[in-house]
Design an enzyme around this catalytic site. Sequence first.
Site: not given
Length: 426
Positions: A146, A233, A274
């Site tokens: 994801f 990531d 984030k």
Amino acid sequence: MLIDQSLSPSHAISLEDRFGAHNYHPIPVVLQRGEGVYVWDVEGKRYYDFLSAYSAVNQGHCHPQIIAALVEQAQQLTLTSRAFYNDKLGVYEQFVTSYFGFDKVLPMNTGAEAVETALKICRKWAYEKKGIPENQAQIVVCENNFHGRTTTIISFSNDENARKNFGPYTNGFIRIPYDDVAALEHVLKTNPNIAGFLVEPIQGEAGVYTPADDYMKQTQALCHAHNVLFIADEIQTGIARTGALLAVCGDCTCEQACERQASYTRPDLLILGKALSGGVYPVSAVLADNAIMDVIKPGQHGSTFGGNPLAAAVATKALEVVQDEHLAQNARRLGQLFREKMQQYIDQSNIVTQVRGRGLLNAIVINDHEESETAWNICVELANNGLLAKPTHGNIIRFAPPLVMTEGQLLECVDIITTTLSKFEK
């Protein structure tokens, strides 16, 4: 037009249902305020936040220092575009590159934008530095990944809910099993046009799937042996969430990225988002050394808001808070305690089969099939009992509280979780 600010929960939910696109399925609570590890709904009920906006709120809700940085900068200058210099961006770029140990940063806004940025840099590097024929570069990704929901990213997803009826898809990706070193080795040996390997150190959305301890190290070594960029990531796993500054740091106890720890698997391209925002303002980044980042020239990539002074001020303070409050160390200690307590419950449970994770990124696996509503119903009951969490992949519940949580608060939350689970025992 005057807008009613005193909404009942049912009214607020009905407004979203009527006027908003139905691209999310929220737990039915309507939140109004947050502080630290807590959020309050419109009726004043307090909850422990055990999702942290998918790890964007590592520093806790409305951290006073981050809010102060936001307000101070918002009163001076918020946006210039990159048509001009501003007095915050260069300072931030020096700070963030030193913090994570890279030569350069390319600032963007959202996590998906950062992933797209890394893919573009990787491809350009492949054509201009590695010598792959133009338009022939391939990037290896993992099954059940994801990385976002843009058209390019869903093109290499195997989540049919995210993909179906959004094609045609973008070519140039090879998907292999996660946590399978041999699969990566085979692809690298048989395809000379591999430009990069994009990987999550822990697959959060897939259910906090944690690979073998040496998976990152082995895959990085394979990439370097074949002149392929190793792209990490760390949008969800980075910035202290897993008990280290980055998940690729392994068991490193440093508060900043460094070259000294043997467990640190240094990426060629590091993707952040984030928690870089402190949960306050969208900000993301891709970091790399000069040999890679210098392939990007003026006009070839960017965004109007990327690198704006407000984001620079917020991200700087967000990272300072992580270091000053030792949040990585707290996540490591409390995460171990959480898994120990949950395992004690699982040992006598029929409804939960496993707890897994690292630091304060954890999940439990519910003893039911993915299409079952059991995990959803458990999360609704958790909310009734004052704790907010969300299922992923049907039968998995992710637990990721803000890293400012205390041991006493964690133990109270364990009691809420186990008491709730006991009501669903078969």
